[in-house]
Motif scaffolding. Structure first.
Motif, PDB file in Angstrom:
ATOM      1  N   SER A  75       0.185  -5.941  -6.899  1.00  0.00           N
ATOM      2  CA  SER A  75       0.112  -7.183  -7.669  1.00  0.00           C
ATOM      3  C   SER A  75      -1.286  -7.394  -8.228  1.00  0.00           C
ATOM      4  N   LEU A  76      -1.346  -8.211  -9.283  1.00  0.00           N
ATOM      5  CA  LEU A  76      -2.606  -8.678  -9.862  1.00  0.00           C
ATOM      6  C   LEU A  76      -2.508 -10.188  -9.992  1.00  0.00           C
ATOM      7  N   ASN A  77      -3.465 -10.912  -9.378  1.00  0.00           N
ATOM      8  CA  ASN A  77      -3.435 -12.382  -9.393  1.00  0.00           C
ATOM      9  C   ASN A  77      -2.067 -12.922  -8.967  1.00  0.00           C
ATOM     10  N   GLU A  78      -1.530 -12.297  -7.920  1.00  0.00           N
ATOM     11  CA  GLU A  78      -0.258 -12.678  -7.313  1.00  0.00           C
ATOM     12  C   GLU A  78       0.944 -12.449  -8.231  1.00  0.00           C
TER      13      GLU A  78
ATOM     14  N   VAL B 139     -10.226 -10.870 -10.973  1.00  0.00           N
ATOM     15  CA  VAL B 139      -8.793 -10.776 -10.695  1.00  0.00           C
ATOM     16  C   VAL B 139      -8.589 -10.153  -9.320  1.00  0.00           C
ATOM     17  N   GLU B 140      -7.684 -10.735  -8.554  1.00  0.00           N
ATOM     18  CA  GLU B 140      -7.353 -10.162  -7.247  1.00  0.00           C
ATOM     19  C   GLU B 140      -6.334  -9.044  -7.446  1.00  0.00           C
ATOM     20  N   VAL B 141      -6.633  -7.856  -6.941  1.00  0.00           N
ATOM     21  CA  VAL B 141      -5.724  -6.732  -7.044  1.00  0.00           C
ATOM     22  C   VAL B 141      -5.297  -6.326  -5.637  1.00  0.00           C
ATOM     23  N   VAL B 142      -3.996  -6.196  -5.435  1.00  0.00           N
ATOM     24  CA  VAL B 142      -3.441  -5.766  -4.146  1.00  0.00           C
ATOM     25  C   VAL B 142      -2.776  -4.413  -4.369  1.00  0.00           C
ATOM     26  N   PHE B 143      -3.101  -3.464  -3.500  1.00  0.00           N
ATOM     27  CA  PHE B 143      -2.558  -2.121  -3.657  1.00  0.00           C
ATOM     28  C   PHE B 143      -2.296  -1.499  -2.295  1.00  0.00           C
ATOM     29  N   LYS B 144      -1.526  -0.418  -2.301  1.00  0.00           N
ATOM     30  CA  LYS B 144      -1.178   0.270  -1.060  1.00  0.00           C
ATOM     31  C   LYS B 144      -1.835   1.640  -1.048  1.00  0.00           C
ATOM     32  N   ARG B 145      -2.423   1.994   0.115  1.00  0.00           N
ATOM     33  CA  ARG B 145      -3.038   3.309   0.295  1.00  0.00           C
ATOM     34  C   ARG B 145      -2.741   3.796   1.713  1.00  0.00           C
ATOM     35  N   ASP B 146      -2.099   4.962   1.781  1.00  0.00           N
ATOM     36  CA  ASP B 146      -1.756   5.548   3.083  1.00  0.00           C
ATOM     37  C   ASP B 146      -0.989   4.563   3.969  1.00  0.00           C
ATOM     38  N   GLY B 147      -0.079   3.806   3.373  1.00  0.00           N
ATOM     39  CA  GLY B 147       0.755   2.872   4.128  1.00  0.00           C
ATOM     40  C   GLY B 147       0.095   1.543   4.428  1.00  0.00           C
ATOM     41  N   LYS B 148      -1.190   1.382   4.056  1.00  0.00           N
ATOM     42  CA  LYS B 148      -1.902   0.137   4.326  1.00  0.00           C
ATOM     43  C   LYS B 148      -1.996  -0.711   3.056  1.00  0.00           C
ATOM     44  N   ILE B 149      -1.877  -2.034   3.209  1.00  0.00           N
ATOM     45  CA  ILE B 149      -2.005  -2.974   2.101  1.00  0.00           C
ATOM     46  C   ILE B 149      -3.463  -3.423   2.035  1.00  0.00           C
ATOM     47  N   ILE B 150      -4.084  -3.259   0.881  1.00  0.00           N
ATOM     48  CA  ILE B 150      -5.494  -3.579   0.703  1.00  0.00           C
ATOM     49  C   ILE B 150      -5.648  -4.552  -0.461  1.00  0.00           C
ATOM     50  N   SER B 151      -6.581  -5.494  -0.332  1.00  0.00           N
ATOM     51  CA  SER B 151      -6.862  -6.461  -1.385  1.00  0.00           C
ATOM     52  C   SER B 151      -8.314  -6.318  -1.824  1.00  0.00           C
TER      53      SER B 151
END
Length: 438
Positions: free
Chosen positions: A247-250, A271-283
């Motif tokens: 997601s970007l900005n929810e 802008v807040e960016v949420v992404f997944k890496r190696d199964g982990k959710i990172i913001s």
């Protein structure tokens, strides 16, 4: 090696090859018709030359100003403006003493070489490397469609089957065809399995240009990063190749094409960016630049097929490729005469951008073929100082039987020369402006 240097080397090599061969197109028929050629230069030797050597009455050399090249043909009003020679009585070895049809062949030689060369390079590229294409079955998710095109009946997930009733071999060509060709209808396969032929407005290319919708069809792909530019916002935010955007900005991002509108709407904002890496959710936080970009590219998740050609097949396919390349360039040339189109005219920077960032012979030859065809078209325009200007005056002479006044020819040459200088300065000025401010 720095991509800029790689592009610059390719540009210099390509232009050197094309200029020498173009001038050979004038040189050879001039020699065949026993016209004296006084100089043959790669680049311009204003005041001095980097190298020159006289062989058999012709001085061959390399100038220091890489804006083209020339052959100086005796008895011809050209960019050298040699008035002293023209004031003397015509000599049998001079250009002006030869029949108009011979002079016409000499002047058409450069354009002919550039055009034929472009076609031959395309034939060679197809024979050696083949051609890549993406068929409708290679894109199971189809295209994401711009909102402006949904009013015609296109839908997200459409796969392109036919254009004007003919099978579309490479689905990725659809945007270019819409912009440059006479497209009346497109047959698509919707996600629900229904096949539909959608009518396209007659002026669709102009609408795309004026509304800035140059990519109405974008392949639907997962939002997985393939690369992250080290000097851009995404790298500063800690994003890495292989990350999956969430997601970007929810605002949820399911597919890659959903990223650009959100980023473009937040230029210069955090802008807040949420992404997944190696199964982990990172913001993390990212700030799009003034162009609405963060410096990432997507990982391609559709198949690209390669078609191979035999020698005879490559000749026909290369000719078709060259024909449509010339056709498409002429089709888009009309936009140069609009206010928006004029700002997009480019010089050496834009030409250099045609070459790949890393050395790639296929990319080099494809760019060289395109430039060769562009040079052929530009040189045949009826502008004094260009080959097309000389051809125009010669056609007038052949049709009317009257030779244009030499004073008129001199003034026309001067006007044409200043027009060319102005165009070169304008085009390269656009490059500099884009480099500094965009």
């Amino acid at each position: 090696m720095d991509p800029f240097i790689i592009k610059a080397i390719q540009l210099l090599l390509s232009l050197s090859l094309l200029i020498v061969l173009h001038e050979m197109g004038h040189f050879i028929p001039a020699k065949l018709f026993k016209i004296r050629v006084e100089k043959f230069f790669l680049f311009f030797d204003v005041k001095f030359a980097l190298f020159k050597k006289k062989i058999g009455g012709t001085t061959y050399g390399i100038g220091w100003l890489p804006l083209g090249g020339y052959v100086k043909i005796a008895g011809m009003i050209d960019e050298s403006m040699d008035k002293e020679q023209m004031a003397q009585p015509p000599q049998p070895w001079e250009f002006r003493s030869k029949p108009a049809w011979q002079r016409l062949i000499v002047m058409l030689g450069g354009v002919t070489v550039n055009l034929v060369l472009g076609f031959l390079i395309y034939m060679m590229v197809l024979f050696v490397w083949g051609s890549n294409y993406v068929g409708p079955d290679d894109m199971p998710r189809g295209f994401a469609v711009a909102q402006e095109f949904k009013e015609f009946g296109f839908q997200d997930g459409d796969r392109i089957l036919k254009v004007n009733g003919e099978e579309m071999k490479n689905s990725l060509d659809i945007n270019r065809h819409l912009f440059m060709r006479d497209i009346k209808n497109i047959t698509v396969l919707h996600q629900d399995g229904e096949q539909e032929t959608v009518a396209v407005p007659e002026n669709i290319g102009s609408r795309m240009f004026q509304e800035g919708v140059m990519q109405p069809f974008v392949p639907i792909q997962n939002a997985v990063l393939d690369s992250v530019l080290t000097d851009r916002a995404a790298a500063a935010a800690g994003l890495q190749k292989g990350d999956s955007l969430i997601s970007l900005n929810e605002q949820e991002i399911g597919y890659w094409h959903e990223l650009a509108p959100i980023v473009a709407a937040n230029k210069g904002k955090e802008v807040e960016v949420v992404f997944k890496r190696d199964g982990k959710i990172i913001s993390s936080k990212v700030i799009p630049d003034d162009e609405g970009l963060i410096g990432v590219t997507s990982k391609r998740d559709f198949d690209i097929q390669t078609r191979e050609y035999g020698l005879d097949e490559s000749v026909k396919a290369g000719f078709d490729y060259g024909y449509w390349t010339l056709h498409d360039y002429i089709a888009q040339f009309k936009y140069v005469f609009t206010a928006k189109g004029a700002t997009q005219v480019g010089g050496f920077g834009a030409i250099g951008g045609l070459f790949p960032d890393v050395w790639n012979w296929q990319g080099f030859w494809l760019a060289t073929a395109l430039i060769s065809i562009i040079l052929a078209f530009m040189n045949i325009l009826p502008i004094p100082a260009l080959d097309g200007g000389h051809v125009t005056f010669l056609m007038y002479e052949i049709i009317t039987g009257k030779t244009p006044n030499e004073k008129f020819m001199e003034y026309a040459q001067m006007v044409g020369f200043f027009i060319l200088i102005a165009l070169v300065l304008f085009a390269n000025g656009n490059d500099i402006y884009r480099w500094l401010f965009e």
